[in-house]
Design an enzyme around this catalytic site. Structure first.
Site, mmCIF file in Angstrom:
data_model
loop_
_atom_site.group_PDB
_atom_site.id
_atom_site.type_symbol
_atom_site.label_atom_id
_atom_site.label_comp_id
_atom_site.label_asym_id
_atom_site.label_seq_id
_atom_site.Cartn_x
_atom_site.Cartn_y
_atom_site.Cartn_z
ATOM 1 C CG ASP A 165 -4.181 10.276 6.606
ATOM 2 O OD1 ASP A 165 -3.556 10.653 7.608
ATOM 3 O OD2 ASP A 165 -5.011 11.003 6.027
ATOM 4 C CD GLU A 199 -2.810 1.485 0.505
ATOM 5 O OE1 GLU A 199 -2.494 1.518 -0.690
ATOM 6 O OE2 GLU A 199 -3.956 1.763 0.913
HETATM 7 P P1 5GP Z 1 -6.559 6.211 4.990
HETATM 8 O O1 5GP Z 1 -7.791 5.382 4.718
HETATM 9 O O2 5GP Z 1 -5.474 5.440 5.736
HETATM 10 O O3 5GP Z 1 -6.908 7.495 5.683
HETATM 11 O O4 5GP Z 1 -5.985 6.695 3.627
HETATM 12 C C1 5GP Z 1 -5.634 5.842 2.661
HETATM 13 C C2 5GP Z 1 -5.576 6.478 1.298
HETATM 14 O O5 5GP Z 1 -5.711 7.919 1.298
HETATM 15 C C3 5GP Z 1 -4.205 6.213 0.727
HETATM 16 O O6 5GP Z 1 -4.168 4.953 0.094
HETATM 17 C C4 5GP Z 1 -4.019 7.371 -0.216
HETATM 18 O O7 5GP Z 1 -4.593 7.074 -1.457
HETATM 19 C C5 5GP Z 1 -4.779 8.515 0.438
HETATM 20 N N1 5GP Z 1 -3.843 9.351 1.221
HETATM 21 C C6 5GP Z 1 -3.734 9.439 2.561
HETATM 22 N N2 5GP Z 1 -2.772 10.308 2.901
HETATM 23 C C7 5GP Z 1 -2.254 10.783 1.741
HETATM 24 C C8 5GP Z 1 -1.199 11.704 1.430
HETATM 25 O O8 5GP Z 1 -0.524 12.285 2.273
HETATM 26 N N3 5GP Z 1 -0.972 11.918 0.112
HETATM 27 C C9 5GP Z 1 -1.686 11.311 -0.883
HETATM 28 N N4 5GP Z 1 -1.359 11.608 -2.133
HETATM 29 N N5 5GP Z 1 -2.671 10.430 -0.622
HETATM 30 C C10 5GP Z 1 -2.946 10.166 0.669
#
Ligand code: 5GP
Length: 183
Positions: A108, A104
């Protein structure tokens, strides 16, 4: 080395250089090769953000391996995940009885990966390990046990090396932070 040696005009600063990414991938590849010695690996790459990381990491893993892809999207605004995950493209092959390594791009909130993990576990693989390029522990809402992590970063929205900003900047060879005026 890539031929992009300028700093994109939308980038405020480079957080992780191309060299640092290369070095870390070599280390991760060695560790994964050692940990899975004697086993066959099924690499599950989560699209689209991990396409470059997967391409480089799988070549630094010296094991017999199959590669499969899953595309997921999580509804939310441009920079925050809502945790409602939609599988846009499922795996092509069964993972039942396989040793799975999920690749992955970034954790975040942890909501996306915990959803994917829950789904893949129902298919009864022999084992599941997780490798992420970047981990942002400050925003974690759902704990996910990460087995291999490239870089731990702060609460910043990063782009490049597969990670996008509104669909752009995935092709940057480094990981950087977008200038506030472009966010
Ligand atoms: P989560 O569900 O853990 O909050 O986020 C997962 C998805 O959000 C990641 O696979 C990614 O696509 C997007 N994402 C989270 N943080 C970032 C970041 O700092 N930069 C980018 N480009 N995408 C992020």
């Amino acid at each position: 080395m890539s031929n992009i040696d300028y700093l994109d005009y939308r980038i405020d600063k480079v957080l992780i250089t191309e060299e640092q990414i290369k070095e870390r991938i070599k280390e991760l590849g060695k560790q994964i090769t050692k940990d899975f010695k004697g086993k066959e690996l099924t690499v599950v790459s989560i699209l689209r953000g991990s396409f470059l990381f997967t391409a480089d990491l799988c070549r630094s893993i010296d094991l017999d391996q199959k590669l499969d892809f899953m595309a997921v999207s999580s509804y939310g605004n441009a920079t925050k995940s809502s945790g409602v995950v939609k599988v846009e493209k499922d795996l092509a092959e069964s993972i039942t009885g396989k040793n799975v390594l999920i690749i992955e791009d970034i954790i975040d909130t942890g909501l996306t990966l915990s959803h994917v993990l829950k789904l893949l576990k129902t298919r009864e693989p022999a084992s599941i390990k997780i490798c992420v390029l970047c981990n942002k522990p400050s925003n974690l809402q759902q704990h996910v046990s990460v087995d291999y992590c490239g870089f731990t970063i702060g609460d910043e929205f990063v782009v490049g090396y597969g990670l996008d900003h509104k669909g752009y900047l995935r092709n940057l060879p480094y990981i950087g932070i977008v200038k506030p005026e472009y966010q």
